[in-house]
Design a protein around this motif. Structure first.
Motif, PDB file in Angstrom:
ATOM      1  N   UNK A  27      25.403 -57.179  47.030  1.00  0.00           N
ATOM      2  CA  UNK A  27      26.076 -58.328  46.416  1.00  0.00           C
ATOM      3  C   UNK A  27      27.560 -58.038  46.284  1.00  0.00           C
ATOM      4  N   UNK A  28      28.338 -59.108  46.205  1.00  0.00           N
ATOM      5  CA  UNK A  28      29.783 -58.964  45.973  1.00  0.00           C
ATOM      6  C   UNK A  28      30.202 -60.014  44.955  1.00  0.00           C
ATOM      7  N   UNK A  29      31.397 -59.822  44.419  1.00  0.00           N
ATOM      8  CA  UNK A  29      31.934 -60.806  43.487  1.00  0.00           C
ATOM      9  C   UNK A  29      32.497 -61.989  44.260  1.00  0.00           C
ATOM     10  N   UNK A  30      32.228 -63.202  43.736  1.00  0.00           N
ATOM     11  CA  UNK A  30      32.763 -64.417  44.349  1.00  0.00           C
ATOM     12  C   UNK A  30      34.087 -64.748  43.700  1.00  0.00           C
ATOM     13  N   UNK A  31      35.007 -65.274  44.483  1.00  0.00           N
ATOM     14  CA  UNK A  31      36.298 -65.664  43.915  1.00  0.00           C
ATOM     15  C   UNK A  31      37.233 -66.173  44.977  1.00  0.00           C
ATOM     16  N   UNK A  32      38.380 -66.671  44.510  1.00  0.00           N
ATOM     17  CA  UNK A  32      39.374 -67.261  45.405  1.00  0.00           C
ATOM     18  C   UNK A  32      40.102 -66.167  46.191  1.00  0.00           C
ATOM     19  N   UNK A  33      40.433 -65.090  45.472  1.00  0.00           N
ATOM     20  CA  UNK A  33      41.084 -63.944  46.126  1.00  0.00           C
ATOM     21  C   UNK A  33      39.976 -63.026  46.636  1.00  0.00           C
ATOM     22  N   UNK A  34      40.238 -61.715  46.732  1.00  0.00           N
ATOM     23  CA  UNK A  34      39.153 -60.806  47.103  1.00  0.00           C
ATOM     24  C   UNK A  34      38.257 -60.474  45.904  1.00  0.00           C
ATOM     25  N   UNK A  35      38.531 -61.139  44.758  1.00  0.00           N
ATOM     26  CA  UNK A  35      37.624 -61.127  43.593  1.00  0.00           C
ATOM     27  C   UNK A  35      37.386 -59.735  43.012  1.00  0.00           C
ATOM     28  N   UNK A  36      38.446 -58.931  42.997  1.00  0.00           N
ATOM     29  CA  UNK A  36      38.309 -57.581  42.437  1.00  0.00           C
ATOM     30  C   UNK A  36      38.463 -57.659  40.914  1.00  0.00           C
ATOM     31  N   UNK A  37      37.323 -57.700  40.252  1.00  0.00           N
ATOM     32  CA  UNK A  37      37.282 -57.991  38.813  1.00  0.00           C
ATOM     33  C   UNK A  37      38.063 -56.949  38.001  1.00  0.00           C
ATOM     34  N   UNK A  38      38.000 -55.686  38.414  1.00  0.00           N
ATOM     35  CA  UNK A  38      38.707 -54.644  37.658  1.00  0.00           C
ATOM     36  C   UNK A  38      40.223 -54.755  37.850  1.00  0.00           C
TER      37      UNK A  38
END
Ligand code: MG
Length: 162
Positions: A27-38
């Motif tokens: 799984x990966x994080x969804x988002x507008x950018x590359x979604x790097x939550x940290x």
């Protein structure tokens, strides 16, 4: 000092990018950018400590230029803005909230990567992981969240010769 927080939904298809490091995972994080939550939480902690707004103001998700943008690049630009205001980083402390995968095997790489982006020593970067104990969005593996506190100090004054 500044506090940053972010949360992204998980979607099928890895790798999982956390702190600028791609971790093999389904799984990966969804988002507008590359979604790097940290990196988003760190960016907001730095901007917040200097009262310079937040990542959404600096990089609006309505701007097509920000689609798929590297979070490391956004963090670098935000840090340049904060440094230009006369600050340097004393230290960061971060928590990643995720049920899986285990972050421990990747912790040193992530601290090293953060150090590269921000020109810090690993000793200035705390990184911890917590699970969601099976409850809420994190515990059900629907999302990953991250928190960061950043301590800024004024840049050292020019050293005097007398
Ligand atoms: Mg985000």
């Amino acid at each position: 000092m500044g506090l940053g927080y972010d949360l992204h939904r998980l979607v099928a298809g890895g790798p999982l990018r956390i702190g600028g490091v791609d971790i093999p995972f389904g799984f990966r994080c969804a988002g507008h950018s590359d979604a790097d939550v940290l990196l988003h939480a760190v960016t907001d902690a730095l901007l917040g400590a200097a009262a310079l707004g937040d990542i959404g103001e600096m990089f609006p998700d309505t701007d097509p230029a920000n689609r798929g943008r590297e979070s490391a690049e956004m963090l670098r630009q935000a840090w340049q803005r904060v440094a230009s205001a006369g600050w340097q980083i004393s230290n960061l402390d971060c928590v990643v909230l995720l049920e899986a995968p285990r972050l421990a095997p990747h912790r040193q790489r992530i601290r090293q990567r953060l150090g590269e982006i921000l020109n810090l020593q690993p000793a200035q970067i705390g990184l911890k992981a917590k699970t969601g104990e099976g409850v809420d969005a994190v515990g059900r593996q629907e999302a990953i969240a991250a928190l960061c506190v950043a301590l800024l100090v004024p840049q050292a004054a020019e050293s005097s010769l007398d």
